[in-house]
Design a protein around this motif. Structure first.
Motif, PDB file in Angstrom:
ATOM      1  N   THR A 247     -13.567  11.768   4.487  1.00  0.00           N
ATOM      2  CA  THR A 247     -14.541  10.699   4.673  1.00  0.00           C
ATOM      3  C   THR A 247     -15.572  11.056   5.727  1.00  0.00           C
ATOM      4  N   ASP A 248     -16.651  10.288   5.730  1.00  0.00           N
ATOM      5  CA  ASP A 248     -17.684  10.388   6.758  1.00  0.00           C
ATOM      6  C   ASP A 248     -17.421   9.330   7.829  1.00  0.00           C
ATOM      7  N   PRO A 249     -17.961   9.531   9.049  1.00  0.00           N
ATOM      8  CA  PRO A 249     -17.682   8.612  10.155  1.00  0.00           C
ATOM      9  C   PRO A 249     -18.513   7.336  10.100  1.00  0.00           C
ATOM     10  N   ILE A 294     -18.816  -1.325  -3.599  1.00  0.00           N
ATOM     11  CA  ILE A 294     -18.028  -1.411  -2.366  1.00  0.00           C
ATOM     12  C   ILE A 294     -16.960  -0.322  -2.350  1.00  0.00           C
ATOM     13  N   ILE A 295     -16.268  -0.141  -3.472  1.00  0.00           N
ATOM     14  CA  ILE A 295     -15.239   0.899  -3.562  1.00  0.00           C
ATOM     15  C   ILE A 295     -15.847   2.271  -3.311  1.00  0.00           C
ATOM     16  N   ASN A 296     -17.045   2.487  -3.817  1.00  0.00           N
ATOM     17  CA  ASN A 296     -17.708   3.768  -3.596  1.00  0.00           C
ATOM     18  C   ASN A 296     -17.864   4.050  -2.110  1.00  0.00           C
ATOM     19  N   ASP A 297     -18.284   3.036  -1.349  1.00  0.00           N
ATOM     20  CA  ASP A 297     -18.468   3.245   0.086  1.00  0.00           C
ATOM     21  C   ASP A 297     -17.148   3.277   0.837  1.00  0.00           C
ATOM     22  N   ILE A 298     -16.122   2.619   0.329  1.00  0.00           N
ATOM     23  CA  ILE A 298     -14.799   2.752   0.949  1.00  0.00           C
ATOM     24  C   ILE A 298     -14.319   4.190   0.832  1.00  0.00           C
ATOM     25  N   PHE A 299     -14.540   4.818  -0.331  1.00  0.00           N
ATOM     26  CA  PHE A 299     -14.217   6.242  -0.460  1.00  0.00           C
ATOM     27  C   PHE A 299     -15.050   7.085   0.507  1.00  0.00           C
ATOM     28  N   ARG A 300     -16.281   6.661   0.745  1.00  0.00           N
ATOM     29  CA  ARG A 300     -17.212   7.480   1.522  1.00  0.00           C
ATOM     30  C   ARG A 300     -16.919   7.445   3.026  1.00  0.00           C
ATOM     31  N   TYR A 301     -16.548   6.270   3.559  1.00  0.00           N
ATOM     32  CA  TYR A 301     -16.473   6.082   5.010  1.00  0.00           C
ATOM     33  C   TYR A 301     -15.038   5.835   5.472  1.00  0.00           C
ATOM     34  N   LYS A 302     -14.759   6.265   6.679  1.00  0.00           N
ATOM     35  CA  LYS A 302     -13.405   6.248   7.230  1.00  0.00           C
ATOM     36  C   LYS A 302     -12.912   4.835   7.529  1.00  0.00           C
ATOM     37  N   ARG A 332      -6.402   6.466   0.218  1.00  0.00           N
ATOM     38  CA  ARG A 332      -5.566   6.866   1.347  1.00  0.00           C
ATOM     39  C   ARG A 332      -6.400   7.171   2.590  1.00  0.00           C
ATOM     40  N   ASP A 333      -5.657   7.256   3.721  1.00  0.00           N
ATOM     41  CA  ASP A 333      -6.168   7.847   4.964  1.00  0.00           C
ATOM     42  C   ASP A 333      -7.405   7.138   5.504  1.00  0.00           C
ATOM     43  N   HIS A 334      -7.315   5.819   5.652  1.00  0.00           N
ATOM     44  CA  HIS A 334      -8.410   5.057   6.223  1.00  0.00           C
ATOM     45  C   HIS A 334      -7.952   4.300   7.470  1.00  0.00           C
ATOM     46  N   LEU A 335      -8.931   3.845   8.237  1.00  0.00           N
ATOM     47  CA  LEU A 335      -8.693   2.964   9.373  1.00  0.00           C
ATOM     48  C   LEU A 335      -9.019   1.540   8.933  1.00  0.00           C
ATOM     49  N   LEU A 336      -8.205   0.584   9.368  1.00  0.00           N
ATOM     50  CA  LEU A 336      -8.301  -0.776   8.844  1.00  0.00           C
ATOM     51  C   LEU A 336      -8.395  -1.807   9.957  1.00  0.00           C
ATOM     52  N   GLY A 337      -9.265  -2.787   9.743  1.00  0.00           N
ATOM     53  CA  GLY A 337      -9.329  -3.975  10.577  1.00  0.00           C
ATOM     54  C   GLY A 337      -9.367  -5.209   9.697  1.00  0.00           C
ATOM     55  N   VAL A 338      -8.830  -6.328  10.202  1.00  0.00           N
ATOM     56  CA  VAL A 338      -8.718  -7.557   9.418  1.00  0.00           C
ATOM     57  C   VAL A 338      -9.205  -8.741  10.241  1.00  0.00           C
ATOM     58  N   MET A 353      -2.979  -9.312   5.503  1.00  0.00           N
ATOM     59  CA  MET A 353      -1.972  -8.542   6.232  1.00  0.00           C
ATOM     60  C   MET A 353      -0.894  -7.990   5.296  1.00  0.00           C
ATOM     61  N   LYS A 354      -0.683  -8.640   4.161  1.00  0.00           N
ATOM     62  CA  LYS A 354       0.225  -8.059   3.163  1.00  0.00           C
ATOM     63  C   LYS A 354      -0.352  -6.742   2.644  1.00  0.00           C
ATOM     64  N   PHE A 355      -1.667  -6.729   2.435  1.00  0.00           N
ATOM     65  CA  PHE A 355      -2.331  -5.476   2.056  1.00  0.00           C
ATOM     66  C   PHE A 355      -2.194  -4.450   3.169  1.00  0.00           C
ATOM     67  N   ALA A 356      -2.416  -4.879   4.416  1.00  0.00           N
ATOM     68  CA  ALA A 356      -2.312  -3.961   5.552  1.00  0.00           C
ATOM     69  C   ALA A 356      -0.919  -3.353   5.648  1.00  0.00           C
ATOM     70  N   ASP A 357       0.093  -4.150   5.370  1.00  0.00           N
ATOM     71  CA  ASP A 357       1.469  -3.660   5.463  1.00  0.00           C
ATOM     72  C   ASP A 357       1.820  -2.684   4.348  1.00  0.00           C
ATOM     73  N   SER A 358       1.129  -2.795   3.215  1.00  0.00           N
ATOM     74  CA  SER A 358       1.511  -1.992   2.053  1.00  0.00           C
ATOM     75  C   SER A 358       0.653  -0.751   1.836  1.00  0.00           C
ATOM     76  N   CYS A 359      -0.561  -0.727   2.389  1.00  0.00           N
ATOM     77  CA  CYS A 359      -1.504   0.346   2.031  1.00  0.00           C
ATOM     78  C   CYS A 359      -1.261   1.642   2.782  1.00  0.00           C
ATOM     79  N   GLY A 360      -0.556   1.577   3.911  1.00  0.00           N
ATOM     80  CA  GLY A 360      -0.296   2.796   4.667  1.00  0.00           C
ATOM     81  C   GLY A 360      -1.431   3.233   5.571  1.00  0.00           C
ATOM     82  N   TRP A 361      -2.483   2.430   5.702  1.00  0.00           N
ATOM     83  CA  TRP A 361      -3.595   2.777   6.577  1.00  0.00           C
ATOM     84  C   TRP A 361      -3.277   2.384   8.014  1.00  0.00           C
ATOM     85  N   GLU A 362      -3.994   2.968   8.937  1.00  0.00           N
ATOM     86  CA  GLU A 362      -3.800   2.671  10.354  1.00  0.00           C
ATOM     87  C   GLU A 362      -4.590   1.419  10.747  1.00  0.00           C
ATOM     88  N   MET A 363      -3.877   0.407  11.237  1.00  0.00           N
ATOM     89  CA  MET A 363      -4.538  -0.784  11.778  1.00  0.00           C
ATOM     90  C   MET A 363      -5.043  -0.467  13.185  1.00  0.00           C
TER      91      MET A 363
END
Length: 396
Positions: A247-249, A294-302, A332-338, A353-363
């Protein structure tokens, strides 16, 4: 029509669809899409894939114009999805002695969609079909993006007929080859095609890239988009990047808001990200922007920061639809905020938060949830959420 050649005896047969609004009846294609087939005119004649059924008449006429009455001996089926096999029945009816070429998974799809095939040739990895001076070698690349998918490698001119791999949304507006078009214009459609159509199968794409690496490829003819003959590294490097979740920053901020309270939180977060030096920030209202973009940019950015108001004790429906698709894609491999808000009962943040718990991303921080309008305490929490995301992004 102009006859377009990839080599002396290899023809491009492609058609621009400028009428369809939704690809697969899901994904917006404001720039249209092309359907690409290829004809090899040798001692034996072979078609590589066909086209969407709306173009059958033009397709048969163009084949006749090239062959001048000669029959087609083989139809190579790299991919059975109906936008590429739509003319299969018409081809078999016109050339009843034709042999369908596919792997062990192909012909079950032929029967399911069209007819029980009569003349078939089953091929496997490294099988070779000799047409005369032209030889086609086959390699299976399952789940890029259907289980029967394979590619055909033309050994003389070193052309890879790649099916949907390395394809693109967007019609071919005059230019057919990559060196005839402005790649900057097509880049977003190429990436969106990958993220929307192929992106769920990134590990399979990586396996395919490694499997095809030994081939000496000088040209790539996909079933959508331009033919690659000059800038192969341009598309190959991007597919490798995207399929490894590199991803890009930057940060994507998405919100669902009925009365503007959750939107205000998103605006605070986005502004603070900018204050902290994040240049690439994309803010989306999930009710306005189709999830394709939106999905396109989720793939693009961290970074991904997602907010929802409560709606009937659940997520806002358009946010829920996006999140369900992101989960389905297996990103995969993203940073997450909610973050989010509610009026009389919660549900938006709780279900995020159910998504946060299941996706494996770093909160990056605890979720921020406000009751009603944004007030000073939760305003500061939004600032802290943005700072936590910026700290992670800038540290990489």
């Amino acid at each position: 029509m102009h006859q377009v050649k990839l080599a002396d005896n290899i023809y491009y047969l492609g058609y621009n669809d400028r009428r369809t609004h939704l690809f697969e009846n899901i994904w917006p294609i404001p720039n249209g899409v092309s359907y690409n087939s290829y004809l090899i005119d040798d001692e034996k004649v072979a078609l590589v894939d066909t086209v969407e059924r709306a173009f059958i008449d033009d397709y048969l006429e163009d084949i006749d114009a090239i062959l001048e009455g000669r029959p087609v001996d083989y139809l190579v089926i790299n991919h059975m999805e109906p936008d590429h096999s739509g003319a299969l029945r018409a081809i078999v009816m016109k050339y009843p002695n034709i042999t369908l070429v596919g792997n062990k998974k192909t012909f079950g799809f032929v029967e399911a969609f069209y007819m029980k095939p009569v003349n078939t040739l089953e091929v496997n990895d490294n099988s070779v079909l000799e047409l005369g001076k032209t030889k086609l070698q086959f390699q299976t690349i399952p789940m890029v993006h259907w289980p029967e998918t394979m590619v055909s490698y033309e050994e003389t001119n070193k052309i890879l007929f790649s099916g949907d791999a390395f394809g693109s949304f967007g019609t071919l507006d005059g230019g057919v080859f990559d060196d005839e078009i402005n790649l900057e214009f097509y880049e977003n459609d190429i990436m969106r095609y990958f993220t929307n159509i192929v992106g769920k199968y990134c590990p399979h794409t990586q396996r395919a890239i490694k499997k095809l690496a030994p081939l000496d490829i000088k040209m790539i003819g996909a079933t959508h988009g331009p033919i690659w003959r000059t800038n192969l590294d341009w598309v190959l490097s991007r597919y490798n990047k995207w399929s490894t979740y590199t991803t890009d920053p930057g940060v994507v901020v998405v919100y669902g808001s009925m009365y503007g309270n959750t939107q205000k939180m998103a605006e605070v977060i986005a502004r603070q990200l900018s204050v902290r030096g994040i240049k690439d920030i994309r803010v989306y209202d999930a009710s306005k922007t189709h999830k394709s973009y939106i999905i396109n940019d989720i793939f693009r950015y961290k970074g991904f920061i997602v907010g929802s108001c409560a709606y009937n004790n659940a997520m806002f429906p358009n946010v829920e639809n996006l999140i369900t698709t992101v989960q389905h894609m297996g990103v995969r491999d993203h940073l997450l905020g909610v973050f989010g808000s509610f009026a009389w009962n919660g549900g938006g943040v709780k279900n995020l938060m159910k998504f946060a718990d299941s996706c494996g991303w770093e909160m990056v921080a605890d979720p921020v949830e406000e009751k009603g309008a944004l007030k000073a305490e939760k305003y500061q929490k939004c600032i802290e959420l943005a700072n936590a995301m910026a700290d992670k992004i800038l540290a990489e």
